[in-house]
Design an enzyme around this catalytic site. Structure first.
Site, mmCIF file in Angstrom:
data_model
loop_
_atom_site.group_PDB
_atom_site.id
_atom_site.type_symbol
_atom_site.label_atom_id
_atom_site.label_comp_id
_atom_site.label_asym_id
_atom_site.label_seq_id
_atom_site.Cartn_x
_atom_site.Cartn_y
_atom_site.Cartn_z
ATOM 1 N N ASN A 155 38.343 41.991 45.764
ATOM 2 C CA ASN A 155 37.263 42.966 45.544
ATOM 3 C C ASN A 155 36.595 43.452 46.830
ATOM 4 O OD1 ASN A 155 36.177 40.322 45.771
ATOM 5 N ND2 ASN A 155 34.311 40.948 44.739
ATOM 6 N N CYS A 287 31.074 39.958 42.543
ATOM 7 C CA CYS A 287 30.630 38.780 41.781
ATOM 8 C C CYS A 287 29.119 38.796 41.550
ATOM 9 C CB CYS A 287 31.045 37.502 42.494
ATOM 10 S SG CYS A 287 30.448 37.408 44.192
#
Length: 487
Positions: A155, A287
């Site tokens: 990510n 996250c």
């Protein structure tokens, strides 16, 4: 085919040399769905060679003074900063994020990671106590652990890889790193800079490939005493199992199901744009992103109306579009997974206010097969729903009302994760009270994602083990020893 652009071919970086691999895996451009790059499909042999190189480089690198290692890290930072645009373009293309985000967040933060640890390594002190009645003095020393195994996610590819490499080598360890096979390009580009900056051969080795082949070989290697991992909980469970026979040091930074708690005295003019960003930045693939928004009942209707309006203004577009707020998701499989949560919410009777299945996605012809999805807002959903308990890791957020402070704290804590939370209120006493009671490693109040790298970063419960930051990373990447001298 004639006229087809040649694919980018990556190579492993072991002992200061680029080495080809016997087999490769395809890597896709998320904005077109086309293969554009081939990544080494490494395995046990490549890990063996990388660990050998790292072990041989360890005595020399660990004997360098902190000042010498700091100088090399600063040199890496300077070279990376000089190549910022090239790295930002590559990160955006490889990951699907907007070029604007790669330029303003990913690559600058990667530069900062090297600079920060280059500085912090110079400022650690050791402890000393005396027992005069016994004629003894006690003091502590810290030494690097050895070969560090570093596994980073897709990510924030370079951002999170450098967040591990920098403290590991600053403390005098050598490294075998495995980036995600979905986003390997900037890690491969970094290798050239490491060499130019004067990082000795074998100090940083990067081996590309999949978790089951490369990750497992690295984690179970008996001569890698320490593993730092950022990624999913199931992978962390596997790492823990494989590490157990060797009693390895583990740092596990896992997922989140992060709540935003919006009280009736919140400043909505600040709160709404910040909560849109905290829900959908980087396509919701952070996250720390907000995926459960609890809004006090008296302002719920107003908040929802304004939040949906603001979300609809977030443009989804090709990553190079300067007006795009969101790019493409990482892969076709991940896009389908994220969409499946919206389908399940509908099946449970939830309402979709905007985004998936409600609004039309406008994309250029070349990007029709890309992995794009509109930011999606869900309401009328139970706290027990999978959309409210499982990490979706995409541009989907749920908005639910609450009555009291005690009730919302209990509901916010009622998930297995405990990574981050945001609290919006103008009541200072309430902000401190609620922050203290939330089971979260990080609590932002009246803001989001403002990071102080000196302080601990990490989660509670199923969000991980350990913390990262100036002192915490130094403690993790070193072993402490107490020495007693009788005089």
């Amino acid at each position: 085919m004639a006229g087809t652009k040649a694919l980018l071919m990556l190579e492993n970086f072991i002992d200061g040399k680029f080495l080809p691999c016997s087999s490769y895996i395809d890597s896709y451009d998320p904005s077109t769905g086309e293969v554009y790059c081939r990544v080494p499909n490494s395995g046990k042999d490549e890990i063996e060679a990388a660990v050998k190189a790292a072990r041989e480089a360890f005595p020399g690198w660990s004997s360098h003074s902190p000042q010498e290692r700091s100088r090399v890290l600063n040199q890496v930072a300077d070279l990376l900063e000089q190549s910022l645009e090239e790295f930002a373009q590559a990160e955006s293309k490889d990951q699907g994020k907007t070029l604007a985000l790669a330029r303003t967040m990913d690559i600058p933060r990667s530069v900062q990671n090297f600079r920060f640890f280059a500085s912090s390594i110079l400022h650690h002190t050791s402890e000393c106590t005396q027992m005069d009645h016994l004629g003894c003095m006690h003091y502590t020393v810290r030494a690097p652990v050895g070969v560090a195994g570093l596994i980073s996610p897709w990510n924030l590819p370079l951002y999170l890889l450098t967040w591990k490499i920098a403290p590991a080598i600053a403390a005098g360890n050598t490294v075998v790193a495995k980036p995600s096979e979905l986003t390997s390009v900037t890690a491969w580009m970094l290798c050239t800079l490491l060499d130019k900056a004067g990082v000795p051969p074998g100090v940083v080795n990067i081996v590309f490939g999949t978790g089951p082949r490369v990750g497992e070989a690295l984690v179970s290697h008996p001569e890698v005493p320490l593993i730092s991992f950022t990624g999913s909980q199931p992978t962390a469970q596997r790492i823990t199992q494989l590490s157990a026979p060797h009693c390895k040091k583990l740092s596990l930074e896992l997922g989140g199901k992060n709540p935003a708690i919006i009280f009736e005295d919140a400043n909505l003019d600040e709160c709404i744009p910040a909560t849109v960003r905290s829900s959908f930045a980087n396509q919701g693939e952070i996250c720390l992103c907000t995926s459960r928004i609890f809004v006090q009942k008296s302002i719920y209707t107003e908040f929802l109306k304004r939040f949906v309006e603001a979300t609809r203004k977030w443009k989804v577009g090709i990553p190079s579009d300067p007006l795009a707020s969101m790019g493409a998701l990482i892969s076709k499989a991940h896009l389908e997974k994220v969409r499946s949560y919206v389908k399940r919410a509908l099946a449970e009777g939830a309402q979709i206010w905007c985004g998936e299945g409600v609004d039309k996605l406008n994309l250029p012809a070349r990007s029709q097969a890309g992995y794009f999805m509109l930011p999606t807002v869900i309401t009328d959903i139970k706290d027990e729903s999978c959309c409210m308990t499982e990490e979706i890791f995409g541009p989907v957020t749920c908005v639910v009302p609450f009555d009291s402070e005690e009730e919302v704290i209990e509901r916010a804590n009622n998930v297995k994760y405990g990574l981050a939370a945001t609290v919006w209120s103008s009541n200072v006493g309430r902000v401190h009270r609620v922050a203290k009671k939330l089971q979260s490693g990080l609590v932002w109040t009246n803001c989001w994602l403002i990071r102080e790298l000196n302080l601990p970063f990490g989660g509670m419960k199923s969000s991980g083990i350990g913390r990262e930051g100036a002192k915490d990373s130094y403690d993790f990447f070193t072993e402490i020893k107490t020495i007693t001298v009788k005089h």
